[in-house]
Motif scaffolding. Structure first.
Motif, short mmCIF file in Angstrom:
data_model
loop_
_atom_site.label_atom_id
_atom_site.label_comp_id
_atom_site.label_asym_id
_atom_site.label_seq_id
_atom_site.Cartn_x
_atom_site.Cartn_y
_atom_site.Cartn_z
N ASN A 8 95.38 175.30 39.76
CA ASN A 8 94.03 175.08 40.29
C ASN A 8 93.14 174.54 39.19
O ASN A 8 93.39 174.75 38.01
CB ASN A 8 93.44 176.40 40.81
CG ASN A 8 94.30 177.03 41.87
OD1 ASN A 8 94.83 176.36 42.73
ND2 ASN A 8 94.44 178.35 41.80
N SER A 9 92.07 173.87 39.59
CA SER A 9 91.07 173.45 38.61
C SER A 9 89.68 173.59 39.23
O SER A 9 89.52 173.56 40.44
CB SER A 9 91.32 172.02 38.14
OG SER A 9 91.15 171.11 39.19
N LEU A 10 88.71 173.78 38.35
CA LEU A 10 87.33 174.00 38.78
C LEU A 10 86.43 173.30 37.78
O LEU A 10 86.61 173.41 36.57
CB LEU A 10 87.06 175.51 38.79
CG LEU A 10 85.63 176.00 38.98
CD1 LEU A 10 85.18 175.71 40.41
CD2 LEU A 10 85.55 177.48 38.69
N SER A 11 85.44 172.56 38.27
CA SER A 11 84.49 171.90 37.39
C SER A 11 83.17 172.65 37.42
O SER A 11 82.65 172.97 38.49
CB SER A 11 84.28 170.44 37.86
OG SER A 11 83.51 169.76 36.92
N VAL A 12 82.66 173.00 36.21
CA VAL A 12 81.44 173.81 36.09
C VAL A 12 80.49 173.13 35.10
O VAL A 12 80.94 172.55 34.11
CB VAL A 12 81.79 175.23 35.57
CG1 VAL A 12 80.57 176.09 35.46
CG2 VAL A 12 82.83 175.88 36.44
N ASP A 13 79.20 173.24 35.37
CA ASP A 13 78.19 172.73 34.44
C ASP A 13 78.31 173.49 33.12
O ASP A 13 78.49 174.71 33.11
CB ASP A 13 76.79 172.91 35.03
CG ASP A 13 75.71 172.44 34.08
OD1 ASP A 13 75.67 171.23 33.77
OD2 ASP A 13 74.94 173.32 33.62
N CYS A 14 78.18 172.79 32.01
CA CYS A 14 78.37 173.38 30.68
C CYS A 14 77.41 174.55 30.43
O CYS A 14 77.83 175.61 29.96
CB CYS A 14 78.18 172.30 29.61
SG CYS A 14 78.53 172.88 27.97
N GLU A 15 76.14 174.39 30.74
CA GLU A 15 75.15 175.45 30.51
C GLU A 15 75.47 176.69 31.36
O GLU A 15 75.41 177.82 30.88
CB GLU A 15 73.73 174.96 30.83
CG GLU A 15 73.22 173.90 29.88
CD GLU A 15 73.08 174.42 28.46
OE1 GLU A 15 72.67 175.58 28.26
OE2 GLU A 15 73.40 173.65 27.52
N GLU A 16 75.83 176.46 32.60
CA GLU A 16 76.18 177.55 33.51
C GLU A 16 77.40 178.32 32.99
O GLU A 16 77.43 179.55 33.00
CB GLU A 16 76.47 176.97 34.89
CG GLU A 16 76.76 177.98 35.96
CD GLU A 16 77.09 177.29 37.29
OE1 GLU A 16 77.88 177.88 38.05
OE2 GLU A 16 76.56 176.19 37.57
N GLU A 74 76.43 180.48 29.89
CA GLU A 74 75.64 181.66 30.28
C GLU A 74 76.53 182.75 30.89
O GLU A 74 76.37 183.92 30.60
CB GLU A 74 74.55 181.26 31.27
CG GLU A 74 73.41 180.50 30.63
CD GLU A 74 72.43 179.94 31.65
OE1 GLU A 74 72.52 180.31 32.85
OE2 GLU A 74 71.59 179.12 31.27
N SER A 75 77.45 182.36 31.74
CA SER A 75 78.31 183.34 32.40
C SER A 75 79.37 183.91 31.46
O SER A 75 79.85 185.02 31.66
CB SER A 75 79.00 182.72 33.62
OG SER A 75 79.92 181.74 33.19
N ARG A 76 79.69 183.21 30.41
CA ARG A 76 80.76 183.59 29.50
C ARG A 76 80.28 184.50 28.37
O ARG A 76 81.08 185.23 27.78
CB ARG A 76 81.36 182.31 28.93
CG ARG A 76 82.51 182.49 28.04
CD ARG A 76 83.09 181.12 27.70
NE ARG A 76 84.08 181.30 26.67
CZ ARG A 76 83.92 180.93 25.42
NH1 ARG A 76 82.83 180.32 25.04
NH2 ARG A 76 84.85 181.13 24.53
N ALA A 77 79.02 184.50 28.07
CA ALA A 77 78.49 185.20 26.89
C ALA A 77 78.89 186.67 26.85
O ALA A 77 79.25 187.18 25.80
CB ALA A 77 76.98 185.06 26.85
N CYS A 78 78.87 187.37 27.94
CA CYS A 78 79.19 188.80 27.94
C CYS A 78 80.69 189.06 28.06
O CYS A 78 81.12 190.20 27.97
CB CYS A 78 78.44 189.51 29.06
SG CYS A 78 78.88 188.91 30.69
#
Length: 152
Positions: free
Chosen positions: A48-56, A59-63
């Motif tokens: 599978n693959s998923l494209s995500v905005d870099c900023e988003e 932000e979701s990865r920080a924790c």
């Protein structure tokens, strides 16, 4: 005649930006690292693959960042991961094949190191009679000279 001779150089502002990140999921397979029990590896083809905005994404990865200790996976957990994606028979056959590779590698390494050791010992025996012997008094003078030079 050049028109740009009398113009001042313009400082260009340099910048880098990123648009989106593509996240791919790969199947987990039995790896080929024979130094651990049940090594994990990623298959070549992604599922599978998923494209995500870099900023988003940031932000979701920080924790979710993990320490190196948290990334350690014990053998029983690696086996569980492998069994999620592969049959018990596949894992067993692959583990046995990997065990054979490990035994062969160890055998070759032991053979190479014993050959190297015997070659080194042979060289030492050949050259041991040919070495110049330094008299203790000469050796002492050398060390005294080195120590007086350091004091200066």
């Amino acid at each position: 005649m050049d028109v740009f001779l009398n113009t001042k150089p313009v400082a260009l502002k340099k910048s880098v930006s990123f648009g989106s990140i593509e996240i791919r999921e790969y199947p987990v397979v039995l790896g080929d690292n024979h130094s651990v029990k049940f090594p994990l590896a990623l298959d070549w083809d992604h599922q599978n693959s998923l494209s995500v905005d870099c900023e988003e994404y940031e932000e979701s990865r920080a924790c979710l960042r993990r320490t190196s200790i948290e990334m350690f996976t014990p053998p029983c957990d690696r086996l569980g991961i492998l069994l999620k994606h592969n049959s018990r028979d596949q894992v067993t056959r692959s583990a046995k094949a990997l065990e054979q590779v490990a035994k062969q590698a160890k055998k070759e390494l032991d053979s190479a190191s014993s050959t190297t050791s015997s070659q080194i010992q042979s060289k030492k025996n050949q050259t041991s009679g040919k070495r110049d012997k330094v008299k203790p008094s000469k050796l002492a003078r050398l060390f005294r000279g080195a120590s007086t030079k350091r004091r200066m």
